[in-house]
Design an enzyme around this catalytic site. Structure first.
Site, short mmCIF file in Angstrom:
data_model
loop_
_atom_site.label_atom_id
_atom_site.label_comp_id
_atom_site.label_asym_id
_atom_site.label_seq_id
_atom_site.Cartn_x
_atom_site.Cartn_y
_atom_site.Cartn_z
N HIS A 43 16.61 -34.65 -2.79
CA HIS A 43 15.33 -34.85 -3.46
C HIS A 43 14.19 -34.83 -2.45
O HIS A 43 13.18 -34.11 -2.63
CB HIS A 43 15.34 -36.19 -4.21
CG HIS A 43 13.99 -36.61 -4.71
ND1 HIS A 43 13.61 -36.46 -6.02
CD2 HIS A 43 12.93 -37.18 -4.07
CE1 HIS A 43 12.37 -36.91 -6.17
NE2 HIS A 43 11.94 -37.36 -5.00
N GLU A 44 14.31 -35.62 -1.40
CA GLU A 44 13.22 -35.71 -0.44
C GLU A 44 12.99 -34.39 0.28
O GLU A 44 11.84 -33.98 0.51
CB GLU A 44 13.48 -36.84 0.55
CG GLU A 44 13.51 -38.22 -0.09
CD GLU A 44 12.22 -38.56 -0.83
OE1 GLU A 44 11.16 -38.00 -0.50
OE2 GLU A 44 12.28 -39.37 -1.77
N HIS A 90 10.88 -31.95 -1.68
CA HIS A 90 9.43 -31.99 -1.53
C HIS A 90 8.96 -31.01 -0.46
O HIS A 90 7.87 -30.44 -0.55
CB HIS A 90 8.97 -33.41 -1.18
CG HIS A 90 9.01 -34.36 -2.34
ND1 HIS A 90 8.34 -34.13 -3.52
CD2 HIS A 90 9.66 -35.55 -2.50
CE1 HIS A 90 8.55 -35.14 -4.35
NE2 HIS A 90 9.36 -36.01 -3.76
N GLU A 142 7.78 -34.22 -8.66
CA GLU A 142 8.90 -35.16 -8.63
C GLU A 142 10.12 -34.61 -9.37
O GLU A 142 11.26 -34.75 -8.93
CB GLU A 142 8.49 -36.50 -9.25
CG GLU A 142 7.76 -37.42 -8.29
CD GLU A 142 8.63 -37.82 -7.12
OE1 GLU A 142 9.80 -38.19 -7.33
OE2 GLU A 142 8.15 -37.76 -5.97
N ASP A 153 0.87 -45.22 -10.20
CA ASP A 153 1.86 -44.23 -9.75
C ASP A 153 1.24 -42.84 -9.72
O ASP A 153 1.88 -41.86 -10.11
CB ASP A 153 3.09 -44.29 -10.66
CG ASP A 153 4.25 -43.43 -10.18
OD1 ASP A 153 4.39 -43.27 -8.95
OD2 ASP A 153 5.00 -42.92 -11.03
N HIS A 209 6.29 -40.53 -11.08
CA HIS A 209 7.70 -40.87 -11.14
C HIS A 209 8.17 -41.21 -12.55
O HIS A 209 9.36 -41.30 -12.80
CB HIS A 209 8.01 -42.08 -10.24
CG HIS A 209 7.90 -41.80 -8.78
ND1 HIS A 209 6.73 -42.00 -8.07
CD2 HIS A 209 8.82 -41.34 -7.88
CE1 HIS A 209 6.93 -41.70 -6.80
NE2 HIS A 209 8.18 -41.29 -6.66
#
Length: 460
Positions: free
Chosen positions: A175-176, A179, A199, A272, A277
């Site tokens: 996931h990270e 980005h 996201e 957020d 998210h």
């Protein structure tokens, strides 16, 4: 190599609203750690701009790259529970395991992400041009998050009460790093619907990394993001569920997972960064529907469609509808307008309320009446219920929308079973089908029975 002096958005896997809930919970250790984690996240710009440039490294940061050969270039550093990045280099490409579980898990996870991008999409690292994969472990004092800062992955060790370490969850790593893929392609603005898309696409890539590493098909996968980051004390299975947004956790300290799965439940908020998210659950559900409808490996047709849409000139300010249109166009270009893959994409976006249902007229509205009727075989009576969509609980509406949009009922209608109880489902412009009960999955029969109870009209 030195860290940049500027401070891009810190893309944390744990949403701020969850940490805020935890900070206010009174949990002995976790609340204090959550408050400290939030402070680090909020103060990152001032901290990094005020700090002096790091001292030159004694060792070379990157291994030699063989000309013309595609391979990951991984470098793992250790922050030793401090917050100065990158920390001390502990492992680079070609070097043996360190014996530090977090460092070695991070190294392996970076490799798994690189292999998925390369094998599935022919992409050499995040930028498609061999970008080095950098990570730092043991960041902060029990820091309860993991994040991508624009150049590297950074992992905290967790508080040990609510959050375990973050390096064991390979989908968190995927996931990270996702980005990074997004930043090098569409570079979606990290706010409101474009941010929620950012996201969601990162979740999609994280799920694909895990499924690719495990060799799982879409039906075999758990579709959870962050399974394993919670300790056993938490009432929850993961940070998010792509298959059932809003169900990942329901815990006294953390609260209930707030993600919607349909546009009717879209959360309008200034928190957020506009719910990046939270509302990501809607496009997450769309991808899950596409993958499970098509079947097989999700990194194949579904993943390629999503990547094609992401890399095909998508605007940085694209909202859900724009991305839905981009995925349909990508599927048409790759598979054809009437291909099963394209039908699945169209149906999925309709099922989550982003696009109009295939074949629906321009006057189709959200307040269409739903009629569900059961005929109990040759000796049974008919029971029927007529309800407005708004009278149906949101979870059941989502399940019904997904079922109708998938076309499964229409397929099952073609099969007959003499003397079997029959279910007839009618939703004005969308469907009018009759299916034998034994052909339906148990969860669908249970849904229809719940609808009958809401508005039972026995007809003799």
């Amino acid at each position: 190599m030195s860290e940049p002096r500027t401070a891009p958005v810190r893309h944390g896997i744990v949403p701020p609203y969850l940490l805020e809930q935890l900070a206010a919970s009174g949990a002995p250790t976790a609340s204090l750690v959550a408050e400290r984690t939030l402070g680090l996240d909020r103060g990152i710009r001032a901290e990094r701009l005020a700090s002096p440039p790091p001292a030159p490294r004694v060792r070379s940061a990157l291994p030699e790259r063989v000309p013309g050969e595609r391979a990951p270039q991984r470098v793992i550093s250790d922050a030793h529970r401090g917050t100065t990045l990158p920390g001390t280099q502990v492992r680079a490409e070609g070097e043996p395991p360190t014996g530090d579980i977090a460092a070695d898990q991070a190294f392996d996870g970076l490799g798994a992400a690189w292999r998925m991008l390369h094998d599935a999409f022919g992409r050499d690292s995040l930028d498609g041009a061999g970008m080095p994969l950098l990570a730092t472990v043991h960041y902060g004092d029990r820091y309860a998050n993991a994040f991508w800062d624009g150049t590297r992955m950074v992992f905290g060790d967790g508080d040990g009460e609510v959050f375990a370490g973050f390096t064991s969850a390979i989908d968190v790593i995927g996931h990270e790093l996702g980005h990074g893929v997004i930043a090098s392609t569409a570079d979606l603005v990290y706010r409101d619907q474009p941010g929620a898309l950012n996201e969601s696409i990162a979740d999609v890539l994280g799920a694909l990394v895990k499924q690719h590493a495990l060799g799982q098909t879409a039906d075999e996968a758990d579709w959870l993001i962050g399974a394993g980051v919670f300790t056993d004390a938490v009432r929850g299975v993961a940070l998010r569920s792509m298959a059932a947004p809003g169900t990942a956790y329901d815990d006294p300290a953390l609260g209930k997972d707030p993600q919607p799965a349909h546009m009717r439940d879209f959360v309008v908020t200034s928190d957020d960064l506009g719910g990046v998210h939270i509302n990501s659950g809607i496009p997450n559900k769309a991808f899950h529907l596409v993958a499970t409808t098509i079947g097989g490996h999700a990194w194949e047709a579904p993943g390629r469609i999503w990547i094609d849409a992401l890399t095909g000139g998508l605007s940085p300010t694209a909202d859900f509808a724009a991305f839905a249109a981009a995925t349909v166009a990508a599927s048409v270009a790759r598979f054809g307008d009437d291909a099963a893959e394209t039908r699945a994409v169209r149906a999925a976006w309709a099922a989550v309320g982003v696009a109009e249902a295939p074949g629906a007229g321009a006057d189709a509205t959200a307040d269409e009446a739903v009629r569900v009727a059961r005929t109990g075989g040759t000796l049974g009576r008919t029971r029927a219920a007529v309800l407005e969509l708004e009278a149906i609980p949101s979870g059941d509406r989502e399940q019904l929308d997904t079922l109708v949009a998938s076309g499964r009922l229409a397929e099952l209608e073609e099969q007959t079973l003499p003397d079997a109880p029959l279910w007839r489902v009618t939703i004005e412009t969308k469907c009018d089908v009759t299916v034998a009960e034994p052909l339906l999955p148990e969860e669908v029969v249970a849904l229809f029975r719940r609808l009958l109870e809401l508005g039972d009209e026995p007809t003799g």
